[in-house]
Design a protein around this motif. Structure first.
Motif, PDB file in Angstrom:
ATOM      1  N   THR A 147       0.817  -1.212   0.000  1.00  0.00           N
ATOM      2  CA  THR A 147       0.000   0.000   0.000  1.00  0.00           C
ATOM      3  C   THR A 147       0.852   1.264   0.000  1.00  0.00           C
ATOM      4  N   LEU A 148       2.187   1.102   0.163  1.00  0.00           N
ATOM      5  CA  LEU A 148       3.066   2.246   0.396  1.00  0.00           C
ATOM      6  C   LEU A 148       4.219   2.371  -0.590  1.00  0.00           C
ATOM      7  N   VAL A 149       4.984   1.290  -0.769  1.00  0.00           N
ATOM      8  CA  VAL A 149       6.223   1.335  -1.561  1.00  0.00           C
ATOM      9  C   VAL A 149       6.322   0.058  -2.375  1.00  0.00           C
ATOM     10  N   ARG A 150       6.699   0.191  -3.650  1.00  0.00           N
ATOM     11  CA  ARG A 150       6.809  -0.977  -4.517  1.00  0.00           C
ATOM     12  C   ARG A 150       8.097  -0.929  -5.336  1.00  0.00           C
ATOM     13  N   PHE A 151       8.713  -2.084  -5.510  1.00  0.00           N
ATOM     14  CA  PHE A 151       9.817  -2.207  -6.454  1.00  0.00           C
ATOM     15  C   PHE A 151       9.270  -2.147  -7.879  1.00  0.00           C
ATOM     16  N   CYS A 152       9.899  -1.351  -8.719  1.00  0.00           N
ATOM     17  CA  CYS A 152       9.598  -1.311 -10.152  1.00  0.00           C
ATOM     18  C   CYS A 152      10.740  -1.912 -10.969  1.00  0.00           C
ATOM     19  N   SER A 153      11.902  -1.965 -10.383  1.00  0.00           N
ATOM     20  CA  SER A 153      13.097  -2.622 -10.901  1.00  0.00           C
ATOM     21  C   SER A 153      14.002  -2.761  -9.693  1.00  0.00           C
ATOM     22  N   PRO A 154      15.123  -3.487  -9.802  1.00  0.00           N
ATOM     23  CA  PRO A 154      15.993  -3.598  -8.628  1.00  0.00           C
ATOM     24  C   PRO A 154      16.485  -2.266  -8.090  1.00  0.00           C
ATOM     25  N   GLY A 155      16.501  -1.230  -8.920  1.00  0.00           N
ATOM     26  CA  GLY A 155      17.000   0.058  -8.461  1.00  0.00           C
ATOM     27  C   GLY A 155      15.965   1.168  -8.411  1.00  0.00           C
ATOM     28  N   THR A 156      14.681   0.806  -8.595  1.00  0.00           N
ATOM     29  CA  THR A 156      13.628   1.824  -8.668  1.00  0.00           C
ATOM     30  C   THR A 156      12.500   1.500  -7.702  1.00  0.00           C
ATOM     31  N   LEU A 157      12.069   2.502  -6.940  1.00  0.00           N
ATOM     32  CA  LEU A 157      10.949   2.360  -6.007  1.00  0.00           C
ATOM     33  C   LEU A 157       9.885   3.403  -6.325  1.00  0.00           C
ATOM     34  N   ALA A 158       8.648   2.967  -6.439  1.00  0.00           N
ATOM     35  CA  ALA A 158       7.502   3.876  -6.506  1.00  0.00           C
ATOM     36  C   ALA A 158       6.879   3.931  -5.119  1.00  0.00           C
ATOM     37  N   TYR A 159       6.480   5.112  -4.696  1.00  0.00           N
ATOM     38  CA  TYR A 159       5.991   5.242  -3.322  1.00  0.00           C
ATOM     39  C   TYR A 159       4.873   6.266  -3.234  1.00  0.00           C
ATOM     40  N   VAL A 160       4.056   6.124  -2.209  1.00  0.00           N
ATOM     41  CA  VAL A 160       2.954   7.052  -1.965  1.00  0.00           C
ATOM     42  C   VAL A 160       3.509   8.355  -1.406  1.00  0.00           C
ATOM     43  N   ALA A 161       3.158   9.462  -2.022  1.00  0.00           N
ATOM     44  CA  ALA A 161       3.585  10.778  -1.553  1.00  0.00           C
ATOM     45  C   ALA A 161       2.350  11.635  -1.317  1.00  0.00           C
ATOM     46  N   CYS A 162       2.336  12.352  -0.214  1.00  0.00           N
ATOM     47  CA  CYS A 162       1.198  13.220   0.116  1.00  0.00           C
ATOM     48  C   CYS A 162       1.600  14.673  -0.084  1.00  0.00           C
ATOM     49  N   ASP A 163       0.887  15.364  -0.974  1.00  0.00           N
ATOM     50  CA  ASP A 163       1.206  16.762  -1.269  1.00  0.00           C
ATOM     51  C   ASP A 163       0.262  17.729  -0.545  1.00  0.00           C
ATOM     52  N   ASP A 164      -0.496  17.210   0.417  1.00  0.00           N
ATOM     53  CA  ASP A 164      -1.419  18.030   1.189  1.00  0.00           C
ATOM     54  C   ASP A 164      -0.943  18.082   2.640  1.00  0.00           C
ATOM     55  N   PRO A 165      -0.241  19.148   3.034  1.00  0.00           N
ATOM     56  CA  PRO A 165       0.315  19.200   4.390  1.00  0.00           C
ATOM     57  C   PRO A 165      -0.747  19.199   5.489  1.00  0.00           C
ATOM     58  N   SER A 166      -1.994  19.492   5.152  1.00  0.00           N
ATOM     59  CA  SER A 166      -3.055  19.477   6.150  1.00  0.00           C
ATOM     60  C   SER A 166      -3.635  18.083   6.384  1.00  0.00           C
ATOM     61  N   ASP A 167      -3.256  17.133   5.535  1.00  0.00           N
ATOM     62  CA  ASP A 167      -3.785  15.780   5.683  1.00  0.00           C
ATOM     63  C   ASP A 167      -3.167  15.113   6.911  1.00  0.00           C
ATOM     64  N   PRO A 168      -3.954  14.398   7.722  1.00  0.00           N
ATOM     65  CA  PRO A 168      -3.414  13.751   8.922  1.00  0.00           C
ATOM     66  C   PRO A 168      -2.291  12.754   8.651  1.00  0.00           C
ATOM     67  N   GLN A 169      -2.210  12.261   7.423  1.00  0.00           N
ATOM     68  CA  GLN A 169      -1.182  11.269   7.097  1.00  0.00           C
ATOM     69  C   GLN A 169       0.096  11.894   6.546  1.00  0.00           C
ATOM     70  N   ALA A 170       0.092  13.198   6.322  1.00  0.00           N
ATOM     71  CA  ALA A 170       1.197  13.854   5.628  1.00  0.00           C
ATOM     72  C   ALA A 170       2.523  13.703   6.369  1.00  0.00           C
ATOM     73  N   ALA A 171       2.522  13.888   7.668  1.00  0.00           N
ATOM     74  CA  ALA A 171       3.778  13.849   8.424  1.00  0.00           C
ATOM     75  C   ALA A 171       4.419  12.474   8.357  1.00  0.00           C
ATOM     76  N   SER A 172       3.612  11.431   8.552  1.00  0.00           N
ATOM     77  CA  SER A 172       4.154  10.070   8.514  1.00  0.00           C
ATOM     78  C   SER A 172       4.688   9.722   7.134  1.00  0.00           C
ATOM     79  N   LEU A 173       3.981  10.138   6.081  1.00  0.00           N
ATOM     80  CA  LEU A 173       4.431   9.834   4.730  1.00  0.00           C
ATOM     81  C   LEU A 173       5.668  10.643   4.349  1.00  0.00           C
ATOM     82  N   LYS A 174       5.833  11.814   4.929  1.00  0.00           N
ATOM     83  CA  LYS A 174       7.053  12.586   4.699  1.00  0.00           C
ATOM     84  C   LYS A 174       8.245  11.884   5.335  1.00  0.00           C
ATOM     85  N   LEU A 175       8.037  11.304   6.511  1.00  0.00           N
ATOM     86  CA  LEU A 175       9.102  10.534   7.160  1.00  0.00           C
ATOM     87  C   LEU A 175       9.429   9.276   6.356  1.00  0.00           C
ATOM     88  N   LEU A 176       8.405   8.665   5.770  1.00  0.00           N
ATOM     89  CA  LEU A 176       8.639   7.518   4.891  1.00  0.00           C
ATOM     90  C   LEU A 176       9.497   7.930   3.706  1.00  0.00           C
TER      91      LEU A 176
END
Length: 354
Positions: A221-250
């Motif tokens: 639900t958070l981070v996926r391998f796309c190749s051995p050297g590439t990661l796709a990940y969930v990023a939150c661009d809304d600083p007011s969202d309750p999940q923003a701080a945790s996802l920034k740390l991720l």
């Protein structure tokens, strides 16, 4: 992280972009948790089954196998096998077999199906039928002649990501949950992953969890391998969202990671989905574009009925997979039981059907 010499790791956990022989899914039961949304979810599953079958055969677990075989026959009988199953829920990613490839004295890799114990995401839900589903399908011949090994350790397929070359990605929130393997320490869990899956190092991520997620932060639900050297990940661009701080740390954790060769990962941020809420109690649902499926030259990407962000996710993943076709499947209905596309599917490597 920990590392062991590959010489003592005769098994290998393949990456999802390697050849797939079939995909395992489970048809939504009328008497299960999907009952209030049965029409919507079965329409979604019909679309998802058709999308999968464009790229690989489908193994469909069903409580009413004969009826479903007739209902779905128009999708192509030669690409569909429906198996009678005790599975109660549809999230085959988490109770389906995890396939490792073994080198047994030759260069040929032979498959071994691992049937880890499934306890309903740490005892949150009744799961006896789901826990029996893999063994029942194996006894019915669904996986050809591949051997099956039962593993007493609790492990869900959505909680691990492999680069196919010895690196495993997971979250401490999930795998160290005391409701899963309370008798095991982190070091013991890591040793078990190395032993059973043949990986050489385990990367533990400590941040990031989606509101409404009842898996304790599955990595898919958070981070996926796309190749051995590439990661796709969930990023939150809304600083007011309750999940923003945790996802920034991720995000900071990912920026600090290095490949087995000591190089930084290429990071591809995925757009933040528009907030979705349950119609009955108003709880936020765990929408995520990271829950995609890589399948024989295609990437099936969940969409959620909001074209600007759905299309942005598809564009981001097209950069991650330039040689693949990108296909969207509307998974809005799957959110109603807190899952999405990857959760509903489990790839079975092509080696199982050679």
């Amino acid at each position: 992280m920990n590392a062991l010499p590959s010489a003592i790791c005769p098994r290998r956990l393949p990456a999802e972009w390697e050849p797939v022989g079939a995909v395992l899914m489970a048809w939504p039961r009328a008497d299960g948790d999907w009952a209030p949304y049965l029409k919507e979810v079965r329409a979604c599953y019909m679309e998802l089954c058709a999308a999968v079958m464009r790229h690989a055969p489908l193994l469909l677990l069903s409580a009413t196998a004969e009826a479903n075989a007739q209902e779905l026959a128009h999708l192509g009988k030669d690409r569909l096998r429906v198996c009678s199953s005790p599975a109660q829920d549809t999230w085959s990613r988490d109770y389906g077999p995890i396939t490792v490839l073994q080198q047994l004295g030759s260069e040929t890799e032979t498959p071994l199906l691992l049937d880890f114990r499934f306890n309903g995401w740490g005892g949150k839900y009744q799961a006896d039928g789901d826990n029996q589903a893999t063994a029942a399908a194996w006894r019915g011949g669904a996986f050809g002649g591949a051997p099956l090994e039962a593993v007493e350790m609790v492990l869900e397929g959505g909680s691990i990501e492999s680069d196919g070359k010895g690196t495993l990605l997971t979250t401490s929130t999930c795998l160290l949950s005391p409701e899963r393997n309370p008798q095991l320490s982190q070091a013991e869990i890591e040793a078990a992953l190395i032993s059973h899956l043949g990986v050489e190092r385990v990367i533990w991520l400590g941040h990031g969890q989606l509101s409404g997620d009842d898996t304790d932060a599955h990595i898919d639900t958070l981070v996926r391998f796309c190749s051995p050297g590439t990661l796709a990940y969930v990023a939150c661009d809304d600083p007011s969202d309750p999940q923003a701080a945790s996802l920034k740390l991720l995000e900071a954790e990912l920026q600090a990671l290095r490949t087995a060769d000591g190089e930084p990962y290429r990071l591809i941020p995925l757009p933040w989905p528009r907030a979705r809420f349950a119609p009955d109690d108003g709880r936020r649902l765990p929408a995520t574009y990271a829950n995609f499926l890589i399948l024989n030259g295609a990437v099936l990407v969940p969409s959620y009925g909001y074209p600007p962000r759905d299309l942005a996710a598809q564009t981001a993943l097209a950069k991650a997979f330039p040689a693949h076709t990108i296909e969207a499947v509307d998974c809005s209905a799957l959110l109603l039981q807190h899952g999405s596309l990857h959760c509903a599917t489990m790839q079975i490597p092509a080696a199982v059907y050679q």
